[in-house]
Design a protein around this motif. Structure first.
Motif, short mmCIF file in Angstrom:
data_model
loop_
_atom_site.label_atom_id
_atom_site.label_comp_id
_atom_site.label_asym_id
_atom_site.label_seq_id
_atom_site.Cartn_x
_atom_site.Cartn_y
_atom_site.Cartn_z
N GLY A 1 0.76 -1.38 0.06
CA GLY A 1 0.03 0.08 -0.06
C GLY A 1 0.88 1.39 0.00
O GLY A 1 0.58 2.15 -0.73
N GLY A 2 1.80 1.38 0.70
CA GLY A 2 2.90 2.50 0.90
C GLY A 2 3.59 2.50 -0.59
O GLY A 2 3.84 3.74 -1.12
N ILE A 3 3.83 1.43 -1.24
CA ILE A 3 4.57 1.73 -2.39
C ILE A 3 3.68 2.10 -3.53
O ILE A 3 4.01 3.10 -4.32
CB ILE A 3 5.22 0.17 -3.07
CG1 ILE A 3 6.46 0.09 -2.05
CG2 ILE A 3 5.65 0.32 -4.16
CD1 ILE A 3 6.75 -1.44 -2.36
N ILE A 4 2.39 1.79 -3.44
CA ILE A 4 1.38 2.03 -4.71
C ILE A 4 1.10 3.54 -4.18
O ILE A 4 1.03 4.48 -5.14
CB ILE A 4 0.08 1.38 -4.55
CG1 ILE A 4 0.56 -0.14 -5.00
CG2 ILE A 4 -0.98 1.85 -4.96
CD1 ILE A 4 -0.82 -1.25 -4.74
N PHE A 5 1.03 4.03 -2.90
CA PHE A 5 0.77 5.51 -2.56
C PHE A 5 1.78 6.39 -3.01
O PHE A 5 1.72 7.47 -3.74
CB PHE A 5 0.48 5.79 -1.11
CG PHE A 5 0.33 6.92 -0.63
CD1 PHE A 5 -0.80 7.57 -0.71
CD2 PHE A 5 1.53 7.80 0.31
CE1 PHE A 5 -0.99 8.91 -0.40
CE2 PHE A 5 1.33 8.87 0.50
CZ PHE A 5 0.04 9.75 0.28
N ALA A 6 3.02 5.72 -3.03
CA ALA A 6 4.24 6.69 -3.23
C ALA A 6 4.50 6.76 -4.79
O ALA A 6 4.58 8.10 -5.30
CB ALA A 6 5.51 6.13 -2.70
N VAL A 7 4.06 5.77 -5.30
CA VAL A 7 4.17 6.01 -6.82
C VAL A 7 2.97 6.82 -7.47
O VAL A 7 3.02 7.51 -8.41
CB VAL A 7 3.95 4.38 -7.52
CG1 VAL A 7 3.69 4.51 -9.01
CG2 VAL A 7 5.21 3.69 -7.43
N SER A 8 1.57 6.60 -6.85
CA SER A 8 0.69 7.69 -7.21
C SER A 8 1.13 9.08 -6.84
O SER A 8 0.81 9.91 -7.76
CB SER A 8 -0.57 7.08 -6.42
OG SER A 8 -1.01 5.95 -6.76
N ILE A 9 1.72 9.29 -5.88
CA ILE A 9 1.97 10.56 -5.62
C ILE A 9 3.14 11.38 -6.53
O ILE A 9 2.87 12.52 -7.08
CB ILE A 9 2.52 10.94 -4.19
CG1 ILE A 9 1.42 10.74 -3.15
CG2 ILE A 9 3.22 12.11 -3.70
CD1 ILE A 9 0.45 11.43 -3.06
N LEU A 10 3.96 10.39 -6.91
CA LEU A 10 5.04 10.97 -7.87
C LEU A 10 4.28 10.88 -9.30
O LEU A 10 4.71 12.16 -9.99
CB LEU A 10 6.07 9.73 -7.90
CG LEU A 10 7.18 9.68 -6.79
CD1 LEU A 10 8.11 8.46 -6.91
CD2 LEU A 10 7.87 11.01 -6.77
N PHE A 11 3.57 10.20 -9.69
CA PHE A 11 2.69 10.58 -10.97
C PHE A 11 1.94 11.68 -10.96
O PHE A 11 2.10 12.55 -11.86
CB PHE A 11 1.82 9.28 -11.05
CG PHE A 11 1.37 9.29 -12.22
CD1 PHE A 11 1.83 9.20 -13.69
CD2 PHE A 11 -0.21 9.57 -12.37
CE1 PHE A 11 1.14 9.18 -14.83
CE2 PHE A 11 -0.90 9.79 -13.69
CZ PHE A 11 -0.14 9.52 -15.19
N LEU A 12 1.34 11.96 -9.84
CA LEU A 12 0.49 13.03 -9.84
C LEU A 12 1.31 14.42 -9.82
O LEU A 12 1.14 15.50 -10.31
CB LEU A 12 -0.46 13.30 -8.62
CG LEU A 12 -1.50 12.26 -8.66
CD1 LEU A 12 -2.25 12.07 -7.39
CD2 LEU A 12 -2.57 12.40 -9.68
N LEU A 13 2.71 14.48 -9.18
CA LEU A 13 3.40 15.56 -9.04
C LEU A 13 4.42 15.72 -10.38
O LEU A 13 5.09 16.90 -10.39
CB LEU A 13 4.18 15.38 -7.76
CG LEU A 13 3.27 15.70 -6.66
CD1 LEU A 13 4.41 15.51 -5.24
CD2 LEU A 13 2.70 16.82 -6.63
#
Length: 186
Positions: A13-25
């Motif tokens: 869940g943490g990895i998916i969250f981090a990748v999602s944040i990087l993608f959005l930013l």
């Protein structure tokens, strides 16, 4: 539920969250201007020299200081070039619109490289010519991407192309500096 399943679920869940944040930013690169979709080859050199002279005259009339001298002088680059000059440029062929016509495309990002460019281009051309002489099916092009240089990088590149009588040396000028990554993906 075992603790290993719990830990692995939290990590995933943490990895998916981090990748999602990087993608959005992740910033979107700016779209290229019309002149950035066009290239110059050595046939543009006389027009470029005339454009530089006109630019220096305009700058000279705006200031009382003498114009800079040497290879590092600020010249007509990117957005300072006239619309008349930009209208003479040729549209870049899109690789997704047609089959590839060259075996190798060498992309050279350059920013204020007028002094180092001749040595690099000589070594690169010597290698590519030797490869082409050994393999008749080998074809190449060199695309120098001028990343908003403030020196005579474009002129030096076109002079090298002219001295080699090689239309497969092309220069793409970006109006604003985009960095090495921006120059390469352009």
């Amino acid at each position: 539920m075992s603790w290993t399943v719990l830990v692995s679920t939290v990590l995933m869940g943490g990895i998916i969250f981090a990748v999602s944040i990087l993608f959005l930013l992740n910033p979107n690169p700016r779209a290229p201007t019309e002149s950035e979709k066009c290239y110059q080859d050595y046939t543009h050199l006389p027009s470029l020299i005339k454009e530089e002279q006109e630019y220096l005259k305009r700058m000279e009339s705006k200031t009382t200081q003498p114009p800079p001298t040497g290879t590092n002088k600020k010249i007509a680059t990117g957005s300072t070039r006239s619309e008349k000059y930009k209208s003479q440029l040729r549209q870049l062929p899109r690789t997704d619109d047609a089959d590839a016509t060259k075996t190798l495309s060498v992309v050279v990002p350059a920013y204020n490289e007028s002094e180092r460019l001749p040595i690099m281009m000589k070594e690169t051309l010597d290698f590519l010519k030797a490869k082409a002489s050994n393999d008749p099916s080998f074809t190449y092009e060199i695309v120098l991407v001028d990343d908003g240089s403030q020196d005579s990088t474009v002129r030096v590149a076109l002079e090298i192309a002219q001295s080699e009588a090689n239309k497969d040396i092309r220069v793409l000028s970006l109006e604003k500096n985009r960095g090495k990554g921006g120059a390469v993906i352009q």
